[in-house]
Enzyme design. Structure first.
Site, short mmCIF file in Angstrom:
data_model
loop_
_atom_site.label_atom_id
_atom_site.label_comp_id
_atom_site.label_asym_id
_atom_site.label_seq_id
_atom_site.Cartn_x
_atom_site.Cartn_y
_atom_site.Cartn_z
CG HIS A 1 -16.91 58.13 -34.22
ND1 HIS A 1 -17.72 57.71 -34.90
CD2 HIS A 1 -15.69 57.67 -34.57
CE1 HIS A 1 -17.20 57.00 -35.83
NE2 HIS A 1 -15.77 56.90 -35.94
CD GLU B 1 -21.09 60.03 -34.90
OE1 GLU B 1 -19.84 59.81 -34.61
OE2 GLU B 1 -21.91 59.44 -34.97
CD GLU C 1 -18.57 57.49 -29.85
OE1 GLU C 1 -19.33 58.51 -30.16
OE2 GLU C 1 -18.45 56.46 -30.63
CG HIS D 1 -20.54 57.96 -38.05
ND1 HIS D 1 -20.38 57.02 -36.81
CD2 HIS D 1 -20.63 56.93 -39.09
CE1 HIS D 1 -20.47 55.92 -37.04
NE2 HIS D 1 -20.69 55.60 -38.40
ZN LIG Z 1 -19.86 57.80 -34.97
#
Ligand SMILES: [Zn+2]
Length: 484
Positions: free
Chosen positions: A258, A103, A346, A100
């Site tokens: 991410h 990110e 994350e 992404h």
């Molecule tokens: Zn992401």
């Protein structure tokens, strides 16, 4: 004359600067890689070149055969004692970041990690030397370089009233605040919903007594070439490039980095009915251990209390579908299309934090990034050969966990590589290992796996397969047709 003196002076300054960056014989001076600001595409590629120049013997840089939608390279740096080749019995690992585009912490952490591996290898840090010498580590700082540029440009265009002197200062002091802009690729397609949705095959197969739970390659090819993703969008060039990379490379373990929360996420990412509910894979216990390897080593991820919004993750880990179902994600694709086990980390609530926060983000994640890579070496590995000593590739390795005298099949086989080497991540326990290959008799060995902290060699379990009789081969052929 004045002009040429100026050029001469410029030449000496440039030579000095180059020497200051590259001329260090022993200790790395951190003069060229910025630690407190973001790297745009050009700077990121230059940073990788710089690190390679510092550590040419243990690094290798390559691009995936396809470039991004806007023609930027999908670049990877490898660390290993023989970085250009796959060595049998040496497992391969990968980190992929910035899928992404907005990110961005993983992207910067991988640059920092590359620099750290180079530096510590040269400084004779024993753990890093052992890791690099016994693993082939692939780092892709950006899978979506176009998205990054879109996010950065949007942030610059929308912060004019804040009067930053230039985009670099804005990046360092402010970062980017928009939650969506730059997330997708240049065609506005979310790459982490764009992989073939192999989970749907798994859930469909579960209703049959005989099914397949690994290496779903044919389905993958068909979907990639003809169909659309589960969001009804066309497959993107970045996805195709990475999907083929996953299927062609002998990766054992991987993580997809991410931002937007602080948690280690493990398969499956979808449930059968696409509802939010716990959906464990056959390797659920192993995956939880791998997730904890990251979250426990992180400075904050596993500590109790609320993280980014109302969600609380016990021990800093979550099953993907129990959090929120995602179809067409890269994580499950790795597990179902290849030998590779992948998790999604994350790395913080803020997707594009100010560059000045990157130093403390590195401090939070440094230990986790290393500890997780060490997990490439848990379980078993070995060579599969015939009685003539020839390597047997594509052999199926089935694992049975033995508990209370019962054999429990872990319904996810791995396969041997071209050199006949195989790797099977396993938690501690007693196992039966069964190897099957067409034309050979089935072979079984029993092993007790007891992983040591920071081991850099999985337990070795080799197999020598005996030629099958004609009758056995005929039976194998009949069974093969039956499964098809
Ligand atoms: Zn992401």
């Amino acid at each position: 004359m004045i002009l040429s003196s100026f050029h001469l002076l410029k030449f000496f300054i440039l030579t000095f600067l180059t020497f200051a960056c590259f001329g260090k014989p022993h200790r790395y001076q951190n003069r060229c890689l910025e630690h407190d600001n973001h790297h745009n595409t050009e700077e990121m590629l230059a940073a990788l070149d710089y690190i390679h120049a510092q550590c040419p013997d243990i690094t290798h840089i390559y691009d995936l055969p396809l470039r991004s939608t806007e023609n930027r390279p999908l670049r990877v740096i490898i660390f290993s004692d023989q970085p250009k080749i796959h060595e049998p019995l040496e497992p391969e690992f990968k980190y992929v970041a910035n899928m992404h585009g907005n990110e961005v912490v993983g992207r910067e952490l991988l640059l920092r990690l590359a620099e750290y591996l180079c530096q510590e290898y040269q400084n004779q840090n024993e753990q890093i030397q052992n890791l690099v010498d016994n693993t082939r580590i692939h780092l892709m700082p950006s899978m979506n370089p176009d998205g990054w540029e879109i996010a950065a440009e949007y942030a610059w265009n929308t912060t004019q009233d804040l009067a930053f002197s230039d985009i670099s200062t804005m990046m360092k002091e402010y970062g980017a605040k928009d939650w969506i802009m730059g997330r997708a690729n240049a065609n506005d397609i979310d790459l982490n919903r764009n992989f073939p949705n192999l989970d749907k095959f798994i859930y469909a197969y579960n209703h049959h007594s005989h099914h397949k739970n690994n290496h779903l390659d044919m389905e993958t090819f068909r979907l990639l070439l003809k169909d659309h993703d589960c969001m009804k969008k066309p497959y993107q060039i970045e996805t195709v490039a990475v999907a083929f990379w996953i299927m062609k490379s002998p990766f054992v373990l991987s993580a997809n980095l991410h931002n937007g929360d602080l948690v280690a996420n493990y398969p499956y990412d979808t449930s059968e009915n696409n509802h939010k509910q716990y959906s464990g894979s056959p390797d659920d216990y192993l995956f939880r251990q791998l997730a904890e390897a990251y979250s426990y080593a992180h400075k904050q991820m596993s500590s109790p209390g609320q993280r980014c919004d109302n969600e609380h993750f016990k021990d800093g880990i979550t099953n993907g579908a129990a959090w929120y179902p995602v179809c067409g994600g890269m994580q499950d694709f790795n597990y179902l299309a290849s030998n590779c086990f992948e998790l999604t980390f994350e790395l913080g609530c803020d997707k594009f934090p100010p560059g000045k926060e990157l130093k403390s983000l590195w401090d939070d994640n440094q230990h986790s990034l290393i500890q997780y890579m060490m997990k490439t070496h848990i379980g078993i590995k070995g060579l599969i050969r015939n009685e003539e000593g020839e390597s047997i590739s594509n052999a199926g390795i089935k694992i049975y966990h033995i508990k209370d005298g019962e054999l429990n099949y872990i319904d996810h086989d791995v396969k041997s590589n071209l050199d006949g080497d195989y790797y099977r991540l396993l938690p501690d326990g007693l196992y039966a290992i069964e190897v099957n290959s067409l034309g050979y008799k089935k072979a079984i060995q029993y092993v007790t796996v007891q992983n040591q902290i920071n081991q850099v060699n999985a337990q070795r379990v080799d197999f020598v397969l005996k030629q099958a009789t004609m009758e056995e081969i005929n039976r194998q052929e009949v069974m093969k047709k039956y499964w098809k």
